[in-house]
Design an enzyme around this catalytic site. Structure first.
Site, PDB file in Angstrom:
ATOM      1  CD  GLU A 230      -3.061  -0.964   0.454  1.00 21.84           C
ATOM      2  OE1 GLU A 230      -3.081  -0.020  -0.370  1.00 21.84           O
ATOM      3  OE2 GLU A 230      -3.966  -1.790   0.538  1.00 21.84           O
ATOM      4  CB  CYS A 264      -1.695   6.974   0.919  1.00 14.27           C
ATOM      5  SG  CYS A 264      -3.076   6.186   1.739  1.00 14.27           S
TER       6      CYS A 264
END
Ligand code: NAP
Length: 456
Positions: A230, A264
């Site tokens: 991720e 993110c």
């Protein structure tokens, strides 16, 4: 061995010093995690999920105390830290409620006429390498589905938040996990390699930068371990049609400022059709720059400092690179104090030779691009090495959905900013990584989906 020094990003003062794990700690942790695995996997699912429920209850009960540590270590607003903890309550409860269904046998058709079943088994010790930006959400997203499935976990949290890291381990033990089922370590990067190489470790999940993902995935590949990544993102928000620009600008400003711009999957590139561009830039700039940075514990702070002075310096260099090559910059108030504060900022006229065109801006700086038409907007959105999330604003949902289909990303939100939940898969494509967390997908990443075939 050197120590980890935690600098409070709001004050610039060194708050704490922590020792790295020694090699003996690593050896002991691997032994304990493996022997805990042999016990934990024999617990019934109901017993395991009760521990998850206990963990959720502890976080709920001690939310203020936990949030205080988060804000002090990495600088997010205290209110936001408390908000983040809702994930650490909801995710364990979600897997406690649904693990039985997700781990149930799946009957399959067989070409021989026999009976085929896919049965799900735990695999062993899984390593999690975690970032500082959501110190609880990220860890819980990794650890909870693995624990529910019967795996045990070793966690290497970011050097920015060792106190949070240690507290999470304590909460899990207090919730009833057997010793060794959740182990917090402070390994050096070299020691991470030692952990991955150990034959008892079956996989590694990384949330962090491209550099970390690439280095750890290379090690995992060398030792033939499964890896889930991720990584970073530069999420495009496509503004294509609206009769309520104030609302669109609001969603976009919130998407950019959330977590002081250090998410993110925060909106980072705003791609706006020509006819809407001037209005968007005006309203978006007004809304974004109205957020003023301040002490994370002050109720009126719009957002907190960045995680470190180095992060603020890096962002300043990316902005300076853009303005020196002709980009236009609009900025809000700088905020005071000695900390790693950075003003909410909007960059326009950004061109491909500028770093801000292609790099992730991990702070409150938005880039706004002008698009000729929808096809051009989609091209600009996809012209990125990243592919994490995106948002599309269009009054016609059929058009929005068709645009969503064409975006090279893992998640698209229509007419709203991103807002994940425990049941929704999270993850990206391209340099944003691979694999999915949360939902049924999240519990399937590190299990053995074993085929058992019985004769007709
Ligand atoms: P980072 O520097 O990559 O750190 C993340 C973790 O990886 C930390 O625990 C770090 O340890 C460790 N690490 C870094 N390099 C390593 C190596 N070579 N070997 C072993 N461990 C290593 O990332 P960050 O700056 O903290 O976080 C920001 C990045 O994470 C951004 O790009 C952001 O977009 C991304 N992110 C992605 C997601 C997602 O779900 N896709 C979520 C959150 C953040 P140390 O702290 O000890 O260096």
């Amino acid at each position: 061995m050197s120590t980890i020094t935690v600098i409070n990003p709001a004050t610039g003062q060194a708050d704490a010093h922590w020792d790295y794990s020694t090699d003996a700690h690593i050896t002991d942790a691997l032994d304990r995690a493996d022997s805990a695995y042999r016990e934990w996997r024999t617990w019934s699912l109901a017993e395991r999920t009760q521990v998850l429920r206990n963990f959720a209850a502890l976080v709920e009960e001690r939310r203020e105390e936990i949030a205080e540590v988060i804000s002090r270590e990495m600088g997010k607003r205290f209110a936001d830290a408390k908000g983040e903890l809702q994930y650490a309550i909801d995710i364990p409860r979600y897997y406690a409620d649904n693990a039985e269904e997700f781990l149930a046998d799946e009957a399959r058709e067989s070409n021989t006429g026999g009976r085929a079943v896919v049965r799900k088994f735990s695999t062993g010790v899984i390593l999690g390498v975690m970032p500082w930006n959501y110190p609880y959400y990220q860890v819980v997203r990794f650890a909870i589905p693995n624990l529910a499935a019967g795996n045990t976990v070793i966690v290497k949290h970011a050097s920015q938040n060792p106190e949070s890291a240690e507290l999470i381990e304590k909460l899990f033990l207090e919730a009833g996990l057997p010793d060794g089922a959740y182990i917090n370590l402070r390994p050096s990067h070299a020691q991470v390699e030692t952990i991955i190489a150990d034959p008892r470790v079956q996989g590694v999940s990384v949330t962090g930068s491209e550099a970390a993902g690439s280095a750890i995935a290379a090690t995992a590949g060398k030792h033939l371990k499964k890896v889930l990544l991720e990584l970073g993102g530069s999420d495009p928000y496509l503004v294509l049609d609206t009769d309520d620009m104030a609302s669109v600008a609001f969603h976009c400003a919130k998407a950019r400022i959330s977590n002081s711009g250090q998410s993110c999957n925060g909106g980072k590139r705003f791609i706006v059709l020509d006819a809407l561009y001037d209005d968007f830039v005006e309203q978006f700039t007004e809304q974004l720059t109205a957020f003023t940075p301040g002490d994370p514990f002050a109720e009126d702070a719009g957002f907190g400092p960045l995680s470190s002075a180095a992060a603020a310096q890096e962002l300043a260099e990316q902005v300076e690179d853009a303005t020196s090559k002709g980009a236009t910059l609009r900025q809000g108030e700088t905020g005071d104090g000695q900390g790693a504060f950075f003003p909410a900022s909007v960059l326009t006229d950004v061109t491909p030779e500028m770093r801000a065109y292609s790099e992730e801006l991990f702070g409150p700086v938005a880039v706004v691009h002008r698009a000729r038409d929808i096809a051009h907007a989609v091209d600009l959105a996809n012209e990125s090495r990243f592919g994490l999330g995106a948002a599309v604003f269009h009054r016609d949902l059929a058009v929005a959905e068709e645009v969503a289909n064409r975006l090279e990303v893992g998640m698209v939100w229509v007419n709203e900013r991103e807002g994940g939940g425990p049941m929704l898969p999270f993850g990206g494509v391209k340099a944003s990584g691979f694999g999915r967390e949360l939902g049924p997908d999240g519990i399937g990443e590190f299990i053995n989906r074993k085929l058992i075939h019985l004769p007709a």
